[in-house]
Design an enzyme around this catalytic site. Sequence first.
Site, PDB file in Angstrom:
ATOM      1  N   ASP A   1     -75.765 -69.895  13.170  1.00  0.00           N
ATOM      2  CA  ASP A   1     -76.310 -70.172  14.491  1.00  0.00           C
ATOM      3  C   ASP A   1     -76.426 -71.355  14.671  1.00  0.00           C
ATOM      4  OD1 ASP A   1     -77.053 -67.267  14.550  1.00  0.00           O
ATOM      5  OD2 ASP A   1     -78.688 -67.394  13.365  1.00  0.00           O
TER       6      ASP A   1
ATOM      7  N   ASP B   1     -79.023 -74.249  14.976  1.00  0.00           N
ATOM      8  CA  ASP B   1     -80.338 -74.980  14.627  1.00  0.00           C
ATOM      9  C   ASP B   1     -80.554 -76.135  15.254  1.00  0.00           C
ATOM     10  OD1 ASP B   1     -81.048 -72.418  12.898  1.00  0.00           O
ATOM     11  OD2 ASP B   1     -79.689 -73.236  11.578  1.00  0.00           O
TER      12      ASP B   1
END
Length: 209
Positions: free
Chosen positions: A133, A135
Amino acid sequence: MELKPHDLLKIKKAEDLISYTSVPEWVEAALAKAPFVVVRRARAAQGLVAVGVRGSVRSERFGAFLPVDLIVSRVSPEQLTEEKGWKTRSKEIFQSLEQISQVMNCTSLKWGPVGSLGFELASGNETVTEKSDIDIVVRFSKNLTLNAAKKIDDELKKNPFRIDAQVDMPEGAFSLSEYAISEEKAILIRTVDGPLLKKIKNHPLPVVR
């Protein structure tokens, strides 16, 4: 040197770390490949900083301490944003950082990529995978009103990748998305003494005590 959570610190060797528990075998190999540790939110004795070592898989994470005078160099998330090294990366996830940059440029907030993306940008070691993902950390300031948080969160949700945006302040860190919809509800703030639920009625945020 002012050190903040998520800063990446370059070190000379694994032996420079101080640990009060046994050191996993993978730590030395990981630091030989990419000699960087990340500043973590934890209390440390005078002259030390709490750091974390990341291995080649998610399950390989190790907390230790580093003497401040043994830091070779420091790379902050904000520095990675200024350098925009993601523009030279071919992976699609890095190109999505440009969209985030355009969103954040409309604010006066300091921010930067952290996690696997930040680590790869700083160290040059490939840590981003297909499951990664995005961040990011946003440094809190009085400009992060509830309304501003809602606008930023709405724009970030348009990104094709899942974005986990954490807001960092001296007293702790909290989720931007949770803050954006908080209204009169308490939100979870991560502090050096553990998680704390705090009801935020006035914005900007009051000091957590």
